[in-house]
Design an enzyme around this catalytic site. Structure first.
Site, short mmCIF file in Angstrom:
data_model
loop_
_atom_site.label_atom_id
_atom_site.label_comp_id
_atom_site.label_asym_id
_atom_site.label_seq_id
_atom_site.Cartn_x
_atom_site.Cartn_y
_atom_site.Cartn_z
N CYS A 1 13.37 10.82 6.93
CA CYS A 1 13.26 10.31 8.30
C CYS A 1 14.55 10.55 9.08
O CYS A 1 14.52 10.78 10.28
CB CYS A 1 12.92 8.83 8.28
SG CYS A 1 14.02 7.89 7.24
N GLU B 1 9.70 1.09 10.58
CA GLU B 1 10.72 2.13 10.32
C GLU B 1 10.02 3.46 10.55
O GLU B 1 9.21 3.88 9.72
CB GLU B 1 11.23 2.06 8.87
CG GLU B 1 11.93 0.78 8.50
CD GLU B 1 13.28 0.62 9.15
OE1 GLU B 1 13.77 1.56 9.81
OE2 GLU B 1 13.85 -0.47 9.04
N LYS C 1 0.85 -1.19 0.00
CA LYS C 1 0.00 0.00 0.00
C LYS C 1 0.89 1.24 0.00
O LYS C 1 1.50 1.59 1.00
CB LYS C 1 -0.93 0.06 1.22
CG LYS C 1 -2.03 1.10 0.96
CD LYS C 1 -2.64 1.67 2.21
CE LYS C 1 -1.91 2.82 2.80
NZ LYS C 1 -1.86 4.07 2.00
N GLU D 1 9.17 15.70 15.60
CA GLU D 1 9.60 15.62 14.20
C GLU D 1 8.74 16.58 13.37
O GLU D 1 7.52 16.46 13.34
CB GLU D 1 9.41 14.18 13.70
CG GLU D 1 9.94 13.99 12.30
CD GLU D 1 9.68 12.58 11.77
OE1 GLU D 1 8.57 12.07 11.96
OE2 GLU D 1 10.60 12.02 11.15
#
Ligand code: NAD
Length: 502
Positions: A293, A259, A184, A394
């Protein structure tokens, strides 16, 4: 003078369908994608409903339980992966352009991503044919070997920042090991995944081995994570979604790889060449508009060079050429979507309210060149405190905070003061200090005098809330295998455990 966008060569005004059991099929609904470079509609894509999700999972299940793929020799699967790598390379120009149109990144970055995508398939094609089994010297007359087998059906959910590359990090090792997949892509950036499906068809990958369903997370991703027909779920995305996925995976205790995000520190000591450090700092945070990331979103700089570092970084940040990804001189593109742009702008406001000093940037870029695109100028905050939200959370945009340290001990303390632990870097000429600092960093990926170096051959993943497990390298392949112990008795005489039963 108004500049027109470079006209794309690739055709996006076409049908973009789901890929289930080797066929391209319509979805239950449609979504209009927006070009982040100008804010205009780009194209429409099919989106899956519950029926299509179920069909994709069942197709992968049947392909695993009854199909040829898991039963082929490693060499046969490797040959297919080499073909996939080659056909990606052959279509690299088109795939790169699609990635730029859909996600906004500068074309040169997309070109690197597509080359890395092909190499990821090539790497796992090579790796799977190398010996992996072991034998264990158990007491005679038994012999024991340890073999690795595919896990089964793998659900794979990926984000929008490296759409095709993140898919490859999951598909390539999974396929090499003999698994079947339901992928997906992000609802924002599905185009290259569908184009990949067409290429998989061209190289005759057996039906049902890779299935691709499009749509948003809760409607399409979550049922995959919950399904009892799925044996493993591999996810790349935010911590928040990662926790939902981990919960959903409990349904049948499927294997999970996560992750997740980061707030990675880049520590700069005063002995390192200042201009070079600033150059790396720009690369660490502004590559892919900070939507990485492992982005170096916290600069941790020694007090004696702090002011000079901030001034030089600001001077260079202001010169970064922000613009549409398809324009040749663009160095930094727009953010991927309007919601992401708004999220980043909100963080900039939070930073100001928290009392951090906005050194440069901090605004949406407007004007002819930008149209209604999602551009934010490269942003730097100084005078920050560790407790501030812009230091802890973040942001996933072109926003960096610059922190100050007096001692090596304080630098390490600041670096590790985070819920995340994905990456970290140290810049110093002192090799002993570099080793000492790296040893103390709580991060899965560390660099000395470097940033963002990423190798298919080396493990990728984080400490703390940056995830579970590792992708890439031999570790990435192992994560798509079950371990089976095979014990054989070479002399099966009666065991004699219950002697008095006659
Ligand atoms: P996200 O978590 O919002 O979405 C990631 C994917 O999960 C998308 O495909 C989305 O549709 C899907 N999803 C959302 N809700 C879901 C649910 N309830 N069930 C199942 N699937 C669901 O993340 P994003 O905004 O797309 O990506 C940015 C995040 O990804 C950042 O936090 C970034 O750090 C992280 N990321 C990590 C790595 C890494 O390797 N560690 C790499 C790239 C991005």
């Amino acid at each position: 003078m108004a500049q027109t966008l470079t006209a794309p060569k690739v055709k996006v005004d076409r049908k973009w369908q789901l890929f289930i059991d080797g066929k391209f099929v319509d979805g239950a609904s449609e979504r209009t994608l927006v070009n982040p470079a100008d804010g205009k509609p780009l194209t429409k894509v099919a989106e899956a409903g519950p029926k299509q999700v179920e069909a994709a999972i069942k197709a992968a299940r049947t392909a695993f339980d009854k199909g040829p793929w898991p039963r082929m020799s490693a060499l046969e699967r490797a040959n297919m992966l080499f073909k996939i790598a080659d056909i990606i390379d052959k279509n690299a120009e088109e795939l790169s352009e699609l990635e730029t149109l859909n996600g906004g990144k500068p074309l040169r970055e997309a070109q690197y991503d597509i080359a890395d995508t092909a190499n990821c398939f090539r790497y796992y094609a090579g790796l799977i044919t190398k010996p992996t089994g072991t034998t264990v010297d158990v007491p005679a007359p038994s012999v024991t070997s340890i073999v690795r087998e595919p896990i089964g059906v793998c659900g794979q959910i990926v984000p929008w920042n490296y759409p095709l590359l993140m898919a490859a990090w999951k598909l390539a090792p999974a396929l090499a090991a003999g698994n079947t997949c339901v992928l997906k892509p992000s609802e924002y950036t599905p185009l290259t995944a569908i184009r990949l499906a067409e290429l998989l068809k061209e190289v005759d990958l057996p039906d049902g081995v890779v299935n691709i369903v499009l749509g948003d997370g809760p409607k399409v991703g979550q049922p995959i994570a919950e399904s009892k027909l799925v044996d493993k779920i591999a996810f790349t995305g935010s911590v928040k979604t990662g926790k939902i996925i981990a919960q959903a995976a409990l349904s049948n205790l499927k294997k999970v790889t996560l992750e997740l995000g980061g707030k990675s520190p880049m520590i700069v000591f005063s002995d390192f060449d200042l201009d070079t450090a600033v150059d790396y700092a720009l690369f660490a945070i502004y590559c892919n508009s900070g939507q990485v990331c492992s982005a170096g979103s916290r600069m941790i700089v020694e007090e004696s060079i702090y002011d000079d570092f901030v001034a030089k970084m600001a001077e260079r940040a202001k010169k970064i050429r922000v613009g549409p990804g398809l324009e040749e001189d663009t160095e930094m593109g727009p953010l991927v979507s309007e919601p992401q742009m708004k999220r980043v702008l909100e963080y900039i406001e939070i930073g100001k309210k928290e009392g951090a000093k906005l050194i440069t940037g901090g605004e949406r870029l407007k004007g002819d060149k930008y149209g209604n695109g999602f551009y934010i100028s490269p942003t730097i905050f100084s005078n920050v405190k560790p407790s501030m939200r812009i230091v802890q959370e973040e942001i996933f945009g072109p926003v960096v905070v610059v922190q100050k340290f007096k001692s090596e001990e304080e630098a390490v303390e600041l670096a590790n003061d985070s819920d995340y632990g994905l990456a970290g870097a140290v810049f110093t000429k002192d090799i002993t200090r570099a080793h000492k600092v790296v040893k103390q960093l709580k991060a899965g990926i560390t660099w000395v005098n470097a940033y963002h170096n990423t190798y298919t051959e080396c493990p990728w993943g984080g400490y703390k809330q940056s995830g579970w497990g590792r992708e890439l390298g031999t570790f990435g392949l192992e994560a798509y295998t079950e371990i089976k112990q095979v014990n054989i008795n070479l002399d099966p005489i009666p065991v004699g455990w219950f002697e008095n039963q006659e």
